[in-house]
Design an enzyme around this catalytic site. Structure first.
Site, PDB file in Angstrom:
ATOM      1  N   GLY A 148       0.772  -1.242   0.000  1.00  0.00           N
ATOM      2  CA  GLY A 148       0.000   0.000   0.000  1.00  0.00           C
ATOM      3  C   GLY A 148       0.801   1.289   0.000  1.00  0.00           C
ATOM      4  O   GLY A 148       1.898   1.381  -0.553  1.00  0.00           O
ATOM      5  N   GLY A 185      -5.846  20.635  -2.347  1.00  0.00           N
ATOM      6  CA  GLY A 185      -7.265  20.577  -2.696  1.00  0.00           C
ATOM      7  C   GLY A 185      -7.585  19.375  -3.548  1.00  0.00           C
ATOM      8  O   GLY A 185      -8.365  19.456  -4.493  1.00  0.00           O
ATOM      9  N   ILE A 187      -8.665  15.047  -3.501  1.00  0.00           N
ATOM     10  CA  ILE A 187      -9.891  14.410  -3.009  1.00  0.00           C
ATOM     11  C   ILE A 187      -9.916  14.351  -1.484  1.00  0.00           C
ATOM     12  O   ILE A 187     -10.927  14.664  -0.858  1.00  0.00           O
ATOM     13  CB  ILE A 187     -10.085  13.025  -3.650  1.00  0.00           C
ATOM     14  CG1 ILE A 187     -10.191  13.222  -5.169  1.00  0.00           C
ATOM     15  CG2 ILE A 187     -11.316  12.348  -3.089  1.00  0.00           C
ATOM     16  CD1 ILE A 187     -10.926  12.153  -5.902  1.00  0.00           C
ATOM     17  N   ILE A 188      -8.797  13.992  -0.864  1.00  0.00           N
ATOM     18  CA  ILE A 188      -8.790  13.929   0.601  1.00  0.00           C
ATOM     19  C   ILE A 188      -9.083  15.319   1.169  1.00  0.00           C
ATOM     20  O   ILE A 188      -9.929  15.481   2.051  1.00  0.00           O
ATOM     21  CB  ILE A 188      -7.426  13.430   1.139  1.00  0.00           C
ATOM     22  CG1 ILE A 188      -7.250  11.955   0.782  1.00  0.00           C
ATOM     23  CG2 ILE A 188      -7.334  13.652   2.656  1.00  0.00           C
ATOM     24  CD1 ILE A 188      -6.042  11.292   1.387  1.00  0.00           C
ATOM     25  N   ASP A 318      -1.725   0.219  -4.289  1.00  0.00           N
ATOM     26  CA  ASP A 318      -1.136   1.562  -4.156  1.00  0.00           C
ATOM     27  C   ASP A 318       0.389   1.570  -4.252  1.00  0.00           C
ATOM     28  O   ASP A 318       0.974   2.608  -4.568  1.00  0.00           O
ATOM     29  CB  ASP A 318      -1.499   2.165  -2.791  1.00  0.00           C
ATOM     30  CG  ASP A 318      -2.874   2.806  -2.755  1.00  0.00           C
ATOM     31  OD1 ASP A 318      -3.651   2.587  -3.698  1.00  0.00           O
ATOM     32  OD2 ASP A 318      -3.172   3.513  -1.774  1.00  0.00           O
ATOM     33  N   ALA A 326      -9.093   2.171  -4.183  1.00  0.00           N
ATOM     34  CA  ALA A 326      -9.381   0.843  -3.660  1.00  0.00           C
ATOM     35  C   ALA A 326      -9.881  -0.103  -4.752  1.00  0.00           C
ATOM     36  O   ALA A 326      -9.448  -1.263  -4.828  1.00  0.00           O
ATOM     37  CB  ALA A 326     -10.417   0.945  -2.548  1.00  0.00           C
ATOM     38  N   HIS A 450     -38.539   6.486 -15.230  1.00  0.00           N
ATOM     39  CA  HIS A 450     -38.966   7.828 -14.856  1.00  0.00           C
ATOM     40  C   HIS A 450     -39.747   7.780 -13.549  1.00  0.00           C
ATOM     41  O   HIS A 450     -40.561   6.881 -13.380  1.00  0.00           O
ATOM     42  CB  HIS A 450     -39.861   8.417 -15.953  1.00  0.00           C
ATOM     43  CG  HIS A 450     -40.410   9.763 -15.593  1.00  0.00           C
ATOM     44  ND1 HIS A 450     -39.640  10.900 -15.646  1.00  0.00           N
ATOM     45  CD2 HIS A 450     -41.631  10.124 -15.128  1.00  0.00           C
ATOM     46  CE1 HIS A 450     -40.380  11.929 -15.253  1.00  0.00           C
ATOM     47  NE2 HIS A 450     -41.585  11.496 -14.936  1.00  0.00           N
TER      48      HIS A 450
END
Ligand code: FAD
Ligand code: NAI
Length: 471
Positions: A148, A185, A187-188, A318, A326, A450
């Site tokens: 990771g 700025g 995602i975290i 990662d 993930a 719909h």
């Protein structure tokens, strides 16, 4: 060399990459051992990442909505109070249930689980320093590295998880900081800015680039979500770099400057969140004992079958190339086991969705407009705003839009970008469309129920190849 007692597969790391590989290998009848040092399975994602952050995002959104978004719906609420301790407890309950669930799945699929730190002794042998003390050694015919990533530190701002925090501290604060400064700025940064701003912090996000959202977000979408988040009360300083910072008696002073240079400014905050990215984690793994080198960014180098230069040692998640997500780790884990078992596996890297779980959510798959421009691809754009979608209007939740990009000649979809309620669920349809090589017309001619938000998806497709009906 491996003896007869060697395991078919030894996995180092029990995060999403490692545990999914372990379960898949167990299902394939392999004798598999998974080594994890954390004490619980699920890695960053289940313990300190995806899951706890989504719990806080969900419940802080609910709190914020009850405070600010009920009266005009005809709901009068009385005294609304935040119980942060209970909010954290709810998060912990979700995390605990899910991590224990993985242990159960290990048992069900015959996976041996060793709690400890693994390191290479040689190309087939891994030494495990057991969490409970002592040491053991496992041999594997195949070994999978799935160790990771960790937070990228900011030089000079030492993380103490109290006043200078990483995402791990940001999901566990014991009180709502008055002022929170977020460096990065991406995602975290934006997810955590949302949580604490909803709970009452005055939040400022400092982003080096001119655009928020991290790598991959379409520029038009990034601008749009920035406006929405600003309206929600989050302050932004884009095109701004953080130079340094130091702890003061009651907080942190952070020096900033325009990315282009110029006058310096000092911002003060009670808590500073460092969210400038993550880096691969291979500390203590003993890679030097087997002669495995890393690339310039610390990633384990692999080929298209996830093999390192030692072919029976593979690597996923990662700690190697690709987006740190993930679901990407999960896809790779399954493919790596398939390669070991059958010699064939597949991950379509052009088709990995990304979701930012702010409110509204932002989700995308495939290429952005700036990607296509850079590649010189001729494309058509179709958009449809949720303000013209009946369900979104009915729910009084109509910010955002669906944007589709299709090849100008063939109409094949190249990218789909959504800001809106449930964008993270809706992007699954876009991902399937891209995976199957759909054209915008294919989607436009597919009946959608719909009234649903998904009709905005269909109408954006109509707008791409022809015209939308409701806009
Ligand atoms: P990890 O989950 O980091 O797992 C690696 C495991 O290996 C760790 O548990 C570690 O303890 C163990 N380990 C390392 N070295 C050793 C060793 N020598 N011996 C034994 N064990 C070892 N992604 C999404 O797709 N959606 C999201 O919503 C999302 N939200 C996130 C929110 C936050 C705050 C963060 C930080 C990340 C988020 N991510 C999200 C990213 C996601 O968590 C990662 O992409 C994912 O966890 C990667 O899985 P992995 O198994 O490769 O690594
Ligand atoms: P990121 O790479 O997404 O964003 C980091 C941001 O910090 C970038 O926009 C960058 O320009 C900026 N930055 C870098 N140095 C800076 C500086 N000195 N000053 C100001 N800004 C600076 O990394 P982030 O947000 O830390 O996330 C790490 C990983 O975790 C990502 O790969 C992300 O995909 C994953 N993740 C995914 C989530 C999801 O899928 N919902 C949620 C949270 C994390």
């Amino acid at each position: 060399a491996t003896g007869s007692d060697a395991r078919d597969l030894v996995i180092i790391g029990g995060g999403v990459a490692g545990y999914v590989a372990a379960i898949k290998a167990g299902q394939e009848g392999m004798k598999v051992t998974c080594i994890e040092k954390r004490g619980t399975l699920g890695g960053t994602c289940l313990n300190v990442g995806c899951i706890p952050s989504k719990s806080l995002l969900n419940n802080s959104h609910l709190y914020h909505q009850i405070l600010h978004d009920t009266k005009h719906r005809g709901i009068e609420v009385g005294d609304v109070k935040l119980n942060l301790k209970q909010l954290m407890k709810a998060k912990e309950t979700s995390v605990e249930g899910l991590t224990k669930g993985i242990e159960f799945l290990f048992k069900k699929n015959g996976v041996e689980y060793l709690k400890g730190t693994g390191s290479f002794v040689d190309q087939h042998t891994v030494k495990v320093a057991l969490n409970d003390g002592g040491e053991t050694v496992v041999a594997g015919k195949n070994i999978l590295i799935a160790t990771g990533s960790e937070v990228t530190p900011f030089p000079g701002l030492e993380i103490d998880e109290k006043t200078i925090i990483s995402s791990t501290g940001a999901i566990a604060l014991q009180e709502v900081p008055k002022k929170l400064l977020v460096i990065g700025g991406g995602i975290i940064g934006l997810e955590m800015a949302s949580v604490w701003s909803r709970l009452g912090s005055e939040v400022t996000v400092v982003e080096y680039l001119d655009q928020i959202g991290g790598p991959g977000m379409d520029t038009e979408i990034a601008k749009s979500i920035q406006k929405i988040l600003k309206r929600q009360g989050i302050n932004f300083k884009t095109g701004t770099k953080v130079l340094s910072g130091e702890k003061t008696g009651d907080g942190v002073d952070v020096q900033i400057e325009s990315a282009k240079g110029g006058k310096q400014e000092t911002l003060n905050a009670d808590v500073v969140l460092v969210a400038i990215g993550r880096r691969p984690y291979t500390k203590g793994l003993g890679l030097e004992n087997i002669g495995l080198e890393l690339d310039e960014r610390g990633r384990v180098i692999i080929d298209s079958q996830y093999r390192t230069k030692i072919p029976h040692i593979r690597c996923v998640g990662d700690v190697t190339f690709g987006p740190m997500l993930a679901h990407k780790a999960e896809e790779e884990a399954v493919a790596a086991i398939e390669y070991i078992k059958t010699g064939h596996g597949h991950v379509n890297y052009g088709c990995i969705p990304a979701v930012m779980y702010t409110a509204p959510e932002v989700a995308w798959v495939g290429q952005s407009e700036q990607d296509l421009k850079k590649a010189g691809v001729k494309y058509r754009v179709g958009t449809f705003p949720f303000s013209a979608n009946s369900r979104a209007k009915t729910n009084l939740d109509s910010e955002g839009m669906v944007k589709m990009l299709a090849d100008a000649e063939t109409d094949r979809l190249l990218g789909i970008h959504i800001i809106g309620p449930n964008a993270g669920e809706m992007i699954a349809e876009g991902t399937l469309a891209l995976e199957y090589g759909a054209s915008s017309e294919d989607i436009a001619r597919t009946c959608h129920a719909h009234p649903t938000l998904a009709e905005a998806f269909k109408e954006a497709a109509m707008a791409t190849y022809s015209k939308a009906i409701h806009f």
